[in-house]
Design an enzyme around this catalytic site. Structure first.
Site, PDB file in Angstrom:
ATOM      1  N   HIS A  23       0.838  -1.205   0.000  1.00  0.00           N
ATOM      2  CA  HIS A  23       0.000   0.000   0.000  1.00  0.00           C
ATOM      3  C   HIS A  23       0.871   1.252   0.000  1.00  0.00           C
ATOM      4  O   HIS A  23       0.636   2.189  -0.768  1.00  0.00           O
ATOM      5  CB  HIS A  23      -0.908   0.051   1.234  1.00  0.00           C
ATOM      6  CG  HIS A  23      -1.962  -0.995   1.289  1.00  0.00           C
ATOM      7  ND1 HIS A  23      -2.167  -1.758   2.418  1.00  0.00           N
ATOM      8  CD2 HIS A  23      -2.886  -1.405   0.385  1.00  0.00           C
ATOM      9  CE1 HIS A  23      -3.177  -2.586   2.199  1.00  0.00           C
ATOM     10  NE2 HIS A  23      -3.624  -2.393   0.967  1.00  0.00           N
ATOM     11  N   LYS A  47     -16.034  -7.222   3.642  1.00  0.00           N
ATOM     12  CA  LYS A  47     -14.961  -8.206   3.709  1.00  0.00           C
ATOM     13  C   LYS A  47     -14.899  -8.915   5.058  1.00  0.00           C
ATOM     14  O   LYS A  47     -13.893  -9.517   5.389  1.00  0.00           O
ATOM     15  CB  LYS A  47     -13.606  -7.530   3.427  1.00  0.00           C
ATOM     16  CG  LYS A  47     -13.441  -7.067   2.001  1.00  0.00           C
ATOM     17  CD  LYS A  47     -12.044  -6.540   1.778  1.00  0.00           C
ATOM     18  CE  LYS A  47     -11.818  -6.155   0.331  1.00  0.00           C
ATOM     19  NZ  LYS A  47     -10.436  -5.700   0.105  1.00  0.00           N
ATOM     20  N   ARG A  97      -2.151  -6.546  -8.460  1.00  0.00           N
ATOM     21  CA  ARG A  97      -1.047  -7.469  -8.218  1.00  0.00           C
ATOM     22  C   ARG A  97      -1.057  -8.648  -9.172  1.00  0.00           C
ATOM     23  O   ARG A  97      -0.014  -9.198  -9.483  1.00  0.00           O
ATOM     24  CB  ARG A  97      -1.126  -8.005  -6.782  1.00  0.00           C
ATOM     25  CG  ARG A  97      -0.954  -6.941  -5.722  1.00  0.00           C
ATOM     26  CD  ARG A  97      -1.371  -7.469  -4.386  1.00  0.00           C
ATOM     27  NE  ARG A  97      -2.794  -7.839  -4.497  1.00  0.00           N
ATOM     28  CZ  ARG A  97      -3.593  -8.076  -3.483  1.00  0.00           C
ATOM     29  NH1 ARG A  97      -3.138  -8.024  -2.268  1.00  0.00           N
ATOM     30  NH2 ARG A  97      -4.848  -8.378  -3.667  1.00  0.00           N
ATOM     31  N   SER A 135      -3.427  -7.615   2.614  1.00  0.00           N
ATOM     32  CA  SER A 135      -3.760  -7.463   4.035  1.00  0.00           C
ATOM     33  C   SER A 135      -4.246  -8.785   4.618  1.00  0.00           C
ATOM     34  O   SER A 135      -3.880  -9.158   5.730  1.00  0.00           O
ATOM     35  CB  SER A 135      -4.832  -6.385   4.225  1.00  0.00           C
ATOM     36  OG  SER A 135      -4.324  -5.123   3.880  1.00  0.00           O
TER      37      SER A 135
END
Length: 169
Positions: A23, A47, A97, A135
């Site tokens: 990040h 989430k 990514r 994360s």
């Protein structure tokens, strides 16, 4: 001063639970491309239950971005396009990514374009050494006792240790 006179303002949205070096890489590089970058912490997430509260995530971001020119931290809920409009932003910064990220981010970008045609999406890839970092992965590895010190800022590592006692002490 109007937003147009200040240059390009972009929003980098996310949950940042927790903040990773991936990040930070995107924040630092994104801030060099736009005139103002607002790192926006999503308050209501689908989430699941976050490890850190929104105020904790905001504090971690503020600590980690201290000294970065043209970077500010905010929170939002609801539609990203609505938040971007209230901020006077012209772009959304998103990290990709892998191909799986692209598929999801492409759908989101197209929906955002439908809702707010004036808002552009900027896709950036993280530095190669962070392409696998997420994360969710950081939380999982840390909770099982793995070393994540090279993947998160030191302030985040300290908070992880305080939040998950007995791990990586």
């Amino acid at each position: 001063m109007t937003t147009e006179n200040r240059g390009t303002k972009a929003i980098y949205p996310g949950t940042f639970d927790p903040l990773t070096n991936g990040h930070l890489d995107l924040i630092a590089r994104g801030a060099k491309i736009v005139d103002e970058l607002v790192v926006a912490v999503l308050r209501n997430t689908q989430k699941g239950t976050p490890l850190f509260t929104v105020p904790e995530r905001v504090e971690m971001l503020q600590e980690a971005t201290q000294g970065m020119a043209h970077v500010s931290i905010a929170t939002f809920d609801g539609l990203l396009v609505d938040f971007a409009r209230t901020q006077g932003a012209r772009a959304v910064l998103r990290g990709i990514r892998a191909i799986s990220d692209y598929e999801y981010e492409f759908q989101m970008a197209m929906m955002n374009r439908k809702l707010a045609p004036e808002l552009e999406t900027l896709f950036m890839m993280p530095a190669e050494k962070y392409t696998y970092v997420s994360s969710r992965l950081i939380k999982g590895v840390f909770e099982l006792g793995g070393d994540v010190s090279s993947l998160v800022p030191s302030n985040v590592e300290a908070r992880l240790k305080a939040k998950v006692p007995g791990k990586n002490a």
